[in-house]
Design a protein around this motif. Sequence first.
Motif, PDB file in Angstrom:
ATOM      1  N   THR A 179      -3.471 -99.106 -11.269  1.00  0.00           N
ATOM      2  CA  THR A 179      -4.932 -99.054 -11.125  1.00  0.00           C
ATOM      3  C   THR A 179      -5.339 -99.609  -9.764  1.00  0.00           C
ATOM      4  O   THR A 179      -6.216 -99.074  -9.096  1.00  0.00           O
ATOM      5  CB  THR A 179      -5.610 -99.879 -12.236  1.00  0.00           C
ATOM      6  N   SER A 180      -4.671-100.695  -9.386  1.00  0.00           N
ATOM      7  CA  SER A 180      -4.974-101.305  -8.105  1.00  0.00           C
ATOM      8  C   SER A 180      -4.646-100.350  -6.963  1.00  0.00           C
ATOM      9  O   SER A 180      -5.380-100.232  -5.989  1.00  0.00           O
ATOM     10  CB  SER A 180      -4.159-102.591  -7.974  1.00  0.00           C
ATOM     11  N   PHE A 181      -3.506 -99.627  -7.100  1.00  0.00           N
ATOM     12  CA  PHE A 181      -3.033 -98.751  -6.032  1.00  0.00           C
ATOM     13  C   PHE A 181      -3.956 -97.559  -5.845  1.00  0.00           C
ATOM     14  O   PHE A 181      -4.360 -97.229  -4.733  1.00  0.00           O
ATOM     15  CB  PHE A 181      -1.615 -98.281  -6.372  1.00  0.00           C
ATOM     16  N   ASN A 182      -4.323 -96.927  -6.946  1.00  0.00           N
ATOM     17  CA  ASN A 182      -5.209 -95.776  -6.856  1.00  0.00           C
ATOM     18  C   ASN A 182      -5.811 -95.486  -8.233  1.00  0.00           C
ATOM     19  O   ASN A 182      -5.182 -94.869  -9.069  1.00  0.00           O
ATOM     20  CB  ASN A 182      -4.430 -94.548  -6.351  1.00  0.00           C
ATOM     21  N   PRO A 183      -7.035 -95.931  -8.474  1.00  0.00           N
ATOM     22  CA  PRO A 183      -7.617 -95.814  -9.815  1.00  0.00           C
ATOM     23  C   PRO A 183      -7.734 -94.367 -10.305  1.00  0.00           C
ATOM     24  O   PRO A 183      -7.428 -94.078 -11.470  1.00  0.00           O
ATOM     25  CB  PRO A 183      -8.990 -96.464  -9.674  1.00  0.00           C
ATOM     26  N   GLU A 184      -8.121 -93.442  -9.416  1.00  0.00           N
ATOM     27  CA  GLU A 184      -8.286 -92.045  -9.858  1.00  0.00           C
ATOM     28  C   GLU A 184      -6.959 -91.476 -10.326  1.00  0.00           C
ATOM     29  O   GLU A 184      -6.846 -90.870 -11.389  1.00  0.00           O
ATOM     30  CB  GLU A 184      -8.829 -91.162  -8.724  1.00  0.00           C
ATOM     31  N   CYS A 185      -5.953 -91.678  -9.491  1.00  0.00           N
ATOM     32  CA  CYS A 185      -4.632 -91.156  -9.789  1.00  0.00           C
ATOM     33  C   CYS A 185      -4.104 -91.763 -11.090  1.00  0.00           C
ATOM     34  O   CYS A 185      -3.553 -91.066 -11.936  1.00  0.00           O
ATOM     35  CB  CYS A 185      -3.705 -91.480  -8.635  1.00  0.00           C
ATOM     36  N   ALA A 186      -4.312 -93.074 -11.223  1.00  0.00           N
ATOM     37  CA  ALA A 186      -3.848 -93.763 -12.428  1.00  0.00           C
ATOM     38  C   ALA A 186      -4.527 -93.177 -13.660  1.00  0.00           C
ATOM     39  O   ALA A 186      -3.880 -92.953 -14.690  1.00  0.00           O
ATOM     40  CB  ALA A 186      -4.138 -95.254 -12.321  1.00  0.00           C
ATOM     41  N   ALA A 187      -5.822 -92.905 -13.542  1.00  0.00           N
ATOM     42  CA  ALA A 187      -6.560 -92.340 -14.667  1.00  0.00           C
ATOM     43  C   ALA A 187      -5.989 -90.973 -15.024  1.00  0.00           C
ATOM     44  O   ALA A 187      -5.819 -90.633 -16.199  1.00  0.00           O
ATOM     45  CB  ALA A 187      -8.042 -92.240 -14.324  1.00  0.00           C
ATOM     46  N   LEU A 188      -5.640 -90.185 -14.008  1.00  0.00           N
ATOM     47  CA  LEU A 188      -5.073 -88.856 -14.250  1.00  0.00           C
ATOM     48  C   LEU A 188      -3.740 -88.949 -14.973  1.00  0.00           C
ATOM     49  O   LEU A 188      -3.356 -88.071 -15.726  1.00  0.00           O
ATOM     50  CB  LEU A 188      -4.889 -88.120 -12.923  1.00  0.00           C
ATOM     51  N   MET A 189      -3.012 -90.059 -14.733  1.00  0.00           N
ATOM     52  CA  MET A 189      -1.719 -90.251 -15.378  1.00  0.00           C
ATOM     53  C   MET A 189      -1.865 -90.807 -16.792  1.00  0.00           C
ATOM     54  O   MET A 189      -0.893 -91.201 -17.410  1.00  0.00           O
ATOM     55  CB  MET A 189      -0.843 -91.221 -14.563  1.00  0.00           C
ATOM     56  N   GLY A 190      -3.109 -90.930 -17.249  1.00  0.00           N
ATOM     57  CA  GLY A 190      -3.311 -91.383 -18.627  1.00  0.00           C
ATOM     58  C   GLY A 190      -3.464 -92.880 -18.774  1.00  0.00           C
ATOM     59  O   GLY A 190      -3.389 -93.407 -19.873  1.00  0.00           O
ATOM     60  N   ILE A 191      -3.672 -93.590 -17.670  1.00  0.00           N
ATOM     61  CA  ILE A 191      -3.893 -95.037 -17.793  1.00  0.00           C
ATOM     62  C   ILE A 191      -5.379 -95.287 -18.038  1.00  0.00           C
ATOM     63  O   ILE A 191      -6.210 -94.797 -17.275  1.00  0.00           O
ATOM     64  CB  ILE A 191      -3.435 -95.763 -16.507  1.00  0.00           C
ATOM     65  N   PRO A 192      -5.730 -96.000 -19.105  1.00  0.00           N
ATOM     66  CA  PRO A 192      -7.150 -96.290 -19.370  1.00  0.00           C
ATOM     67  C   PRO A 192      -7.660 -97.322 -18.375  1.00  0.00           C
ATOM     68  O   PRO A 192      -7.699 -98.513 -18.664  1.00  0.00           O
ATOM     69  CB  PRO A 192      -7.149 -96.845 -20.795  1.00  0.00           C
ATOM     70  N   THR A 193      -8.059 -96.861 -17.195  1.00  0.00           N
ATOM     71  CA  THR A 193      -8.346 -97.803 -16.108  1.00  0.00           C
ATOM     72  C   THR A 193      -9.476 -98.766 -16.457  1.00  0.00           C
ATOM     73  O   THR A 193      -9.414 -99.934 -16.098  1.00  0.00           O
ATOM     74  CB  THR A 193      -8.692 -97.054 -14.805  1.00  0.00           C
ATOM     75  N   ASP A 194     -10.500 -98.268 -17.139  1.00  0.00           N
ATOM     76  CA  ASP A 194     -11.604 -99.165 -17.485  1.00  0.00           C
ATOM     77  C   ASP A 194     -11.113-100.352 -18.308  1.00  0.00           C
ATOM     78  O   ASP A 194     -11.504-101.492 -18.077  1.00  0.00           O
ATOM     79  CB  ASP A 194     -12.684 -98.409 -18.276  1.00  0.00           C
ATOM     80  N   GLN A 195     -10.247-100.036 -19.295  1.00  0.00           N
ATOM     81  CA  GLN A 195      -9.730-101.118 -20.133  1.00  0.00           C
ATOM     82  C   GLN A 195      -8.869-102.073 -19.337  1.00  0.00           C
ATOM     83  O   GLN A 195      -8.919-103.286 -19.517  1.00  0.00           O
ATOM     84  CB  GLN A 195      -8.913-100.533 -21.278  1.00  0.00           C
ATOM     85  N   VAL A 196      -8.059-101.498 -18.438  1.00  0.00           N
ATOM     86  CA  VAL A 196      -7.185-102.347 -17.634  1.00  0.00           C
ATOM     87  C   VAL A 196      -8.020-103.304 -16.795  1.00  0.00           C
ATOM     88  O   VAL A 196      -7.741-104.504 -16.710  1.00  0.00           O
ATOM     89  CB  VAL A 196      -6.277-101.479 -16.732  1.00  0.00           C
ATOM     90  N   ILE A 197      -9.080-102.748 -16.196  1.00  0.00           N
ATOM     91  CA  ILE A 197      -9.925-103.580 -15.349  1.00  0.00           C
ATOM     92  C   ILE A 197     -10.629-104.658 -16.168  1.00  0.00           C
ATOM     93  O   ILE A 197     -10.652-105.831 -15.796  1.00  0.00           O
ATOM     94  CB  ILE A 197     -10.935-102.706 -14.584  1.00  0.00           C
ATOM     95  N   SER A 198     -11.149-104.257 -17.342  1.00  0.00           N
ATOM     96  CA  SER A 198     -11.783-105.236 -18.224  1.00  0.00           C
ATOM     97  C   SER A 198     -10.826-106.365 -18.555  1.00  0.00           C
ATOM     98  O   SER A 198     -11.164-107.548 -18.472  1.00  0.00           O
ATOM     99  CB  SER A 198     -12.221-104.580 -19.530  1.00  0.00           C
ATOM    100  N   LEU A 199      -9.606-105.983 -18.909  1.00  0.00           N
ATOM    101  CA  LEU A 199      -8.632-106.977 -19.322  1.00  0.00           C
ATOM    102  C   LEU A 199      -8.302-107.934 -18.178  1.00  0.00           C
ATOM    103  O   LEU A 199      -8.197-109.151 -18.362  1.00  0.00           O
ATOM    104  CB  LEU A 199      -7.366-106.290 -19.813  1.00  0.00           C
ATOM    105  N   THR A 200      -8.161-107.363 -16.981  1.00  0.00           N
ATOM    106  CA  THR A 200      -7.888-108.195 -15.816  1.00  0.00           C
ATOM    107  C   THR A 200      -8.979-109.235 -15.641  1.00  0.00           C
ATOM    108  O   THR A 200      -8.719-110.407 -15.371  1.00  0.00           O
ATOM    109  CB  THR A 200      -7.849-107.318 -14.547  1.00  0.00           C
ATOM    110  N   PHE A 201     -10.193-108.762 -15.812  1.00  0.00           N
ATOM    111  CA  PHE A 201     -11.335-109.636 -15.640  1.00  0.00           C
ATOM    112  C   PHE A 201     -11.342-110.751 -16.659  1.00  0.00           C
ATOM    113  O   PHE A 201     -11.582-111.913 -16.343  1.00  0.00           O
ATOM    114  CB  PHE A 201     -12.613-108.819 -15.782  1.00  0.00           C
ATOM    115  N   VAL A 202     -11.098-110.355 -17.923  1.00  0.00           N
ATOM    116  CA  VAL A 202     -11.092-111.351 -19.000  1.00  0.00           C
ATOM    117  C   VAL A 202     -10.008-112.388 -18.723  1.00  0.00           C
ATOM    118  O   VAL A 202     -10.216-113.596 -18.850  1.00  0.00           O
ATOM    119  CB  VAL A 202     -10.868-110.665 -20.355  1.00  0.00           C
ATOM    120  N   LEU A 203      -8.850-111.911 -18.284  1.00  0.00           N
ATOM    121  CA  LEU A 203      -7.723-112.799 -18.005  1.00  0.00           C
ATOM    122  C   LEU A 203      -8.076-113.781 -16.886  1.00  0.00           C
ATOM    123  O   LEU A 203      -7.879-114.993 -17.004  1.00  0.00           O
ATOM    124  CB  LEU A 203      -6.528-111.940 -17.588  1.00  0.00           C
TER     125      LEU A 203
END
Lengths: 300, 400
Positions: A179-203
């Motif tokens: 997600t950090s490297f390229n959010p669009e690309c990561a999203a295309l690969m099936g990574i739930p970027t919004d959730q990842v970002i939320s989790l990072t924030f919570v952490l």
Amino acid sequence: MIELVQHLINGLSMGSIYALIALGYTLVFGILQLINFAHGDIYMVGAFAGFYAIRFFGFAEHPSWLALGVTLLFAMLGSGCLGWCIERLAYRPLRRSPRINALITAVGVSLLLEFSGQLIFGADPKFFPQILIFDGGWSFGELKLNPLQILIFLISIALMLALDWLIFRTRMGRAMRATSFNPECAALMGIPTDQVISLTFVLGSALAGAAGVLVGLAYPKIDPLMGVLPGLKAFVAAVLGGIGNVRGAVAGAMILGLSEEFLVGYGAPTFRDALAFGLLIIILLFKPTGLFGIKRAEKV
Amino acid sequence: MSYKKISVQNRFFTAYFMGLLLSQWISGCKPHALSLSQGNVREPSAQNQATIRVGEVSSMTGSEATFGISTHRGIELAFEEINQSGGVLGKKLQLMTLDDQSKPEEAATAATKLISENQIVALLGEVASSRSIAMAPIAQNSKTPMISPSSTNPRVTEMGNYIFRVCFIDPFQGEVMAKFALNDLKVKKVAVLRDVDSDYSTGLADYFTTAFKKGGGSVVIDESYTSSDMDFKSQLTAIRAKKPEAILVPGYYTSVGLIARQARELGLQIPLLGGDGWDSPKLVEIGGKALENSYFSSHYSTENTSPKIQTFVSKFRQHYQANPDGMAAMGYDAAMILADSMKRSKTLSKQDLREAIATTQNFPAVTGNITLNEKRNAVKPAVVLKIVDGAFHYQTTIQP
């Protein structure tokens, strides 16, 4: 000689406090490339969440390790929830707008937290109850060691290793890095970027909350503006070590803690804050990526 | 077309500095009140108002909040008593309070607002010398009498002939602690740890040093901190190496509590000495056991059995369910002296009121009989209090 060693101990303990806050800073930056100015204030909210938890459970009368554990848990929960809300309400709507918008919003969130803190908690400093008491501390002749200092030092190192492991050894970490490297690309690969970002924030926010409680124990005076200066100092520490780099943040914090200690102990106590920001200017001029940072090029 | 390569970091740091600038700008931009020039100040028509308006600038929030709240309660209590016994010249007193968040710039803004918008006759405030010094030129320029309840730095009343105070000044307070250290504690080597952010603290530290050296003692090390610091171990480690017999910490209670704790952690078991900036229940709340057997000078002691003090203490307890600290007593006295001067004043114009305050002679106040000298300062004794089991106990009285 004893004075020198004592200064060394004091500096490391101050450094580990900066490290605790800097870890959250650097984690959020590493993934989001957003400097979360509200981080220092989340740390303040964490301290207050701990404060109210102590009051609620009546831990002030019964200090124990369990009390510390429960207080830490509540502080981390409180600040984690706050972090989630901030991300959801303030930063996510701005994710596609220019970075400067998010940055200014961060300043806004920071001021909002500081001054609503004054309204809700009251502006006068509060005493943070001592929920973990060590008898007398350890002394080696003239040398004095507070076990709490060692505890904070160990916790900051442990958290650094845990974060390192999380980011480089787990699936979650891989998703974060992607997600950090390229959010669009990561999203295309099936990574739930919004959730990842939320989790990072919570952490990151939960880390700040833990820092709030530990600092409250070591320096038992908390107030709604307590996060401002440590927040900025931790930012300097993170930049010094290379922002986005977990080990760098801890190293930077230790360097900052030690250099402040020696400056104050051997000469110019009033330049304590000037030193931190002077260091920031120097590092940005000569090695903007920080001591351990990697230069990344952006294609336009 | 050329492609530019910019490192991500560079962009962020530009952005960071813009953010920093912005935040500075925001905080610098608080509604700084209209500058006061002599011409556009409306002369308060106190005679025509139904009540007599008195302004109060107080640190109700911020780092010295307990000082502001205590002072405010003292003033409130005094006003209530005055109004219950018929007010002044047949009119009720009306108190208008503004909070300055414990910041000098806010104190100046608040004073300006009270004088220019609320048409007050006189101004009460502030506790902290830095904030009184910020307010004084504004009161002086608009010729509004100002009485500071407990700012002890000499510069406060030097700002002009409309500025008064009802407490002693730091040259005396410094001497008190110096005498006490030399004669009662019998110490010769003292370390000083001062708050460089505060006019009060640096002033008191200087006056103590002068008096202590004159009496044959020596100051072995003079360290400093700023009020936002929370770690004082580096200074205390340096102090420990000089082996002093006591440490003078002429700061405010919030920092002093932390300093005491850290001093004990470093194994320094010597007494700490301080001034009236310590006089708050928060002091022992934050400092806890670390403050045992430390001493500070203040305006009065609740343990004094004089009927004047005991009536005040019981009335205050009844009202607020709390013990009145030194600041509460000083607030009460300031308000009482103001009301007394109003009664003695020919008219309620600011000029006449100033004359009346300036001629205050032997006023029987709670903290002792108050006479204002030609420098508009009160001349009165100070007490030294000792901290035992978390309570302040009367130790001795030192006469001017």
